[in-house]
Motif scaffolding. Structure first.
Motif, PDB file in Angstrom:
ATOM      1  N   PHE A   1       0.820  -1.212   0.000  1.00 49.69           N
ATOM      2  CA  PHE A   1       0.000   0.000   0.000  1.00 49.69           C
ATOM      3  C   PHE A   1       0.857   1.267   0.000  1.00 49.69           C
ATOM      4  N   LYS A   2       1.995   1.206   0.638  1.00 48.52           N
ATOM      5  CA  LYS A   2       2.842   2.393   0.717  1.00 48.52           C
ATOM      6  C   LYS A   2       3.573   2.660  -0.591  1.00 48.52           C
ATOM      7  N   ASN A   3       3.986   1.615  -1.279  1.00 55.94           N
ATOM      8  CA  ASN A   3       4.882   1.778  -2.430  1.00 55.94           C
ATOM      9  C   ASN A   3       4.255   1.466  -3.783  1.00 55.94           C
ATOM     10  N   SER A   4       3.012   1.016  -3.812  1.00 62.64           N
ATOM     11  CA  SER A   4       2.377   0.588  -5.061  1.00 62.64           C
ATOM     12  C   SER A   4       2.317   1.693  -6.121  1.00 62.64           C
ATOM     13  N   LYS A   5       2.825   1.393  -7.297  1.00 64.95           N
ATOM     14  CA  LYS A   5       2.735   2.337  -8.416  1.00 64.95           C
ATOM     15  C   LYS A   5       1.284   2.457  -8.897  1.00 64.95           C
TER      16      LYS A   5
ATOM     17  N   ILE B   1      -1.413   2.318  -7.044  1.00 68.72           N
ATOM     18  CA  ILE B   1      -2.122   3.203  -6.114  1.00 68.72           C
ATOM     19  C   ILE B   1      -1.618   4.641  -6.224  1.00 68.72           C
ATOM     20  N   ASN B   2      -0.311   4.807  -6.243  1.00 71.46           N
ATOM     21  CA  ASN B   2       0.269   6.156  -6.160  1.00 71.46           C
ATOM     22  C   ASN B   2       0.390   6.893  -7.489  1.00 71.46           C
ATOM     23  N   GLU B   3       0.339   6.147  -8.599  1.00 68.76           N
ATOM     24  CA  GLU B   3       0.527   6.799  -9.901  1.00 68.76           C
ATOM     25  C   GLU B   3      -0.657   6.610 -10.850  1.00 68.76           C
ATOM     26  N   MET B   4      -1.279   5.429 -10.836  1.00 68.38           N
ATOM     27  CA  MET B   4      -2.334   5.159 -11.805  1.00 68.38           C
ATOM     28  C   MET B   4      -3.725   5.559 -11.313  1.00 68.38           C
ATOM     29  N   PHE B   5      -3.969   5.390 -10.009  1.00 72.68           N
ATOM     30  CA  PHE B   5      -5.298   5.722  -9.491  1.00 72.68           C
ATOM     31  C   PHE B   5      -5.574   7.221  -9.351  1.00 72.68           C
ATOM     32  N   PRO B   6      -4.589   8.053  -8.965  1.00 69.92           N
ATOM     33  CA  PRO B   6      -4.902   9.484  -8.776  1.00 69.92           C
ATOM     34  C   PRO B   6      -5.600  10.164  -9.957  1.00 69.92           C
ATOM     35  N   PRO B   7      -5.185   9.940 -11.225  1.00 70.39           N
ATOM     36  CA  PRO B   7      -5.917  10.578 -12.329  1.00 70.39           C
ATOM     37  C   PRO B   7      -7.366  10.099 -12.453  1.00 70.39           C
ATOM     38  N   LEU B   8      -7.620   8.839 -12.093  1.00 71.69           N
ATOM     39  CA  LEU B   8      -8.978   8.303 -12.152  1.00 71.69           C
ATOM     40  C   LEU B   8      -9.868   8.974 -11.100  1.00 71.69           C
ATOM     41  N   TYR B   9      -9.316   9.196  -9.922  1.00 70.18           N
ATOM     42  CA  TYR B   9     -10.050   9.910  -8.876  1.00 70.18           C
ATOM     43  C   TYR B   9     -10.220  11.376  -9.251  1.00 70.18           C
ATOM     44  N   ALA B  10      -9.196  11.954  -9.863  1.00 67.68           N
ATOM     45  CA  ALA B  10      -9.258  13.365 -10.267  1.00 67.68           C
ATOM     46  C   ALA B  10     -10.405  13.606 -11.251  1.00 67.68           C
TER      47      ALA B  10
ATOM     48  N   GLU C   1      -9.073  14.265  -5.031  1.00 66.54           N
ATOM     49  CA  GLU C   1      -7.616  14.103  -4.931  1.00 66.54           C
ATOM     50  C   GLU C   1      -7.370  12.888  -4.039  1.00 66.54           C
ATOM     51  N   LEU C   2      -6.827  11.820  -4.613  1.00 63.68           N
ATOM     52  CA  LEU C   2      -6.534  10.621  -3.831  1.00 63.68           C
ATOM     53  C   LEU C   2      -5.294  10.879  -2.981  1.00 63.68           C
ATOM     54  N   LEU C   3      -5.449  10.830  -1.669  1.00 61.40           N
ATOM     55  CA  LEU C   3      -4.338  11.109  -0.762  1.00 61.40           C
ATOM     56  C   LEU C   3      -3.618   9.844  -0.330  1.00 61.40           C
ATOM     57  N   THR C   4      -4.369   8.783  -0.078  1.00 60.98           N
ATOM     58  CA  THR C   4      -3.755   7.500   0.274  1.00 60.98           C
ATOM     59  C   THR C   4      -4.815   6.414   0.267  1.00 60.98           C
ATOM     60  N   MET C   5      -4.356   5.167   0.200  1.00 61.92           N
ATOM     61  CA  MET C   5      -5.188   4.002   0.484  1.00 61.92           C
ATOM     62  C   MET C   5      -4.480   3.219   1.581  1.00 61.92           C
ATOM     63  N   PHE C   6      -5.264   2.560   2.435  1.00 64.57           N
ATOM     64  CA  PHE C   6      -4.627   1.731   3.457  1.00 64.57           C
ATOM     65  C   PHE C   6      -5.513   0.537   3.800  1.00 64.57           C
ATOM     66  N   PRO C   7      -4.904  -0.561   4.286  1.00 64.12           N
ATOM     67  CA  PRO C   7      -5.673  -1.749   4.664  1.00 64.12           C
ATOM     68  C   PRO C   7      -6.236  -1.580   6.069  1.00 64.12           C
TER      69      PRO C   7
ATOM     70  N   ASP D   1      -2.399  -5.560 -14.019  1.00 67.72           N
ATOM     71  CA  ASP D   1      -1.016  -5.964 -14.274  1.00 67.72           C
ATOM     72  C   ASP D   1      -0.049  -5.236 -13.342  1.00 67.72           C
ATOM     73  N   GLN D   2      -0.246  -3.924 -13.178  1.00 67.41           N
ATOM     74  CA  GLN D   2       0.650  -3.163 -12.312  1.00 67.41           C
ATOM     75  C   GLN D   2       0.486  -3.563 -10.856  1.00 67.41           C
ATOM     76  N   LEU D   3      -0.772  -3.828 -10.464  1.00 63.39           N
ATOM     77  CA  LEU D   3      -1.038  -4.248  -9.095  1.00 63.39           C
ATOM     78  C   LEU D   3      -0.305  -5.552  -8.781  1.00 63.39           C
ATOM     79  N   LYS D   4      -0.352  -6.487  -9.713  1.00 64.10           N
ATOM     80  CA  LYS D   4       0.336  -7.767  -9.502  1.00 64.10           C
ATOM     81  C   LYS D   4       1.844  -7.568  -9.432  1.00 64.10           C
ATOM     82  N   ALA D   5       2.379  -6.652 -10.249  1.00 69.41           N
ATOM     83  CA  ALA D   5       3.809  -6.351 -10.192  1.00 69.41           C
ATOM     84  C   ALA D   5       4.176  -5.722  -8.842  1.00 69.41           C
ATOM     85  N   ASP D   6       3.314  -4.840  -8.360  1.00 68.31           N
ATOM     86  CA  ASP D   6       3.540  -4.203  -7.063  1.00 68.31           C
ATOM     87  C   ASP D   6       3.492  -5.222  -5.934  1.00 68.31           C
ATOM     88  N   LEU D   7       2.568  -6.153  -6.022  1.00 73.03           N
ATOM     89  CA  LEU D   7       2.446  -7.191  -5.000  1.00 73.03           C
ATOM     90  C   LEU D   7       3.662  -8.108  -5.003  1.00 73.03           C
TER      91      LEU D   7
END
Length: 336
Positions: free
Chosen positions: A117-121, A123-132, A137-143, A324-330
């Protein structure tokens, strides 16, 4: 318009009307109580903001401004500056966020989960434009913790969920996930769940242990089943117009406060699941808690591919890239 909607609308109108008079007060709504995980995160965020600025944070726990749909509308319209809401309720707005409901995708190891959750590309790079695109403004996601089933009858295999009306959030992929498990998924607002279990309208629901304990779901169910199929994910957002209008100094201060709250809430959750289960057993000794074996989990795990395929169908234009990116991050989190 329901009575609850009238109350929520009236409360929102009062907040909007007070905005000019209290320019430095920012409003933050979340889906849980003050002493639950989202509430603890919000309080730490408030503490950090108020310690490092002249701004004040006003907190609104679940129910004070209506249901989840109400607070999301208020955040998008600018009545609220901040909102904490699970992708389970934003699936219609941001279909790609439903990826968090593909079963057995997220790891069960807490350290791996926090690192992801802290380092996922994704979450931190692909999701913010979708929320925008939705004014957020996506600030964070956490479990928030391992998701468990609570039911009125024992569950040891998908066959045990046959014809069980199982409450799910209003999320298309979560509906598909429980269909694959063999249940009859029944989307309901959270405020209706306890009464529906009590009257037999539904026979099951899922949530982390702390939430099952604090909301007393164990009073109207008799079995808790740990299938290991997911971890509850939530997202903290700001109204984008509000956030973009802040000074760089205030934006940095908010980002730092979010980072501090993230680290705090990960640490806060250590041991919380077992502590909550102990409290449930103390309150109701007749409760049965079952941790399914790997062999028992296998039939549930076999449904993951079909739900993943469904996500690619309904998860929006970036579904494949996100997955695909989520699986790479995991994988990166697993490598340490």
């Amino acid at each position: 318009m329901t009575y609850k909607t009238v109350l929520a609308t009236s409360a929102a109108a009062l907040l909007l009307g007070s905005g000019a008079a209290i320019a430095d007060t920012w409003r933050y709504a979340f889906e849980e109580a003050m002493d639950e995980v989202q509430g603890k995160f919000a309080q730490k965020f408030k503490e950090e903001v108020e310690a490092n600025s002249d701004h004040e944070i006003q907190l609104f726990p679940f129910g004070t401004l209506g249901e989840s749909a109400d607070t999301m509308e208020q955040a998008q319209s600018g009545i609220l500056q901040f909102v904490d809401q699970s992708p389970g309720f934003t699936g219609a707005l941001i279909p790609e966020a439903q990826v968090f409901f593909v079963p057995y995708l997220l790891p069960q190891d807490d350290a791996q989960l926090a690192s992801f959750f802290k380092n996922s590309k994704a979450i931190n790079e692909m999701f913010p434009p979708l929320y925008a695109d939705q004014g957020l403004e996506l600030l964070t996601m956490f479990p928030e913790g391992e998701v468990m089933m609570t039911t009125t009858e024992p569950v040891e295999a998908p066959a045990d969920l046959d014809e069980v009306k199982f409450r799910v959030m209003t999320n298309p992929l979560l509906v598909e996930s429980y269909k694959a498990f063999g249940a009859t998924p029944t989307p309901l607002p959270w405020g209706e769940v306890y009464g529906s279990l009590q009257t037999g309208i539904i026979q099951g629901q899922e949530n982390p242990a702390f939430f099952i304990e604090s909301t007393k779901m164990y009073e109207v169910t008799d079995y808790i089943t740990r299938t290991g199929h997911n971890n509850f994910t939530t997202a903290v957002m700001a109204n984008k117009e509000f956030y973009d209008g802040l000074s760089e100094e205030d934006q940095a201060m908010i980002d730092n406060a979010i980072s501090a709250a993230f680290d705090y809430i990960i640490d806060y959750q250590k041991g919380l699941t077992e502590e909550s289960l102990d409290k449930i057993m103390e309150a109701k000794p007749s409760m049965t808690i079952t941790d399914l074996s790997e062999e028992q989990r296998a039939p549930f795990m076999e449904t993951a591919d079909s739900v993943e395929g469904e996500f690619l169908e309904i998860g929006g234009p970036q579904a494949q890239a996100i997955l695909d990116q989520l699986k790479a991050d995991l994988a990166a989190a697993a490598e340490g």
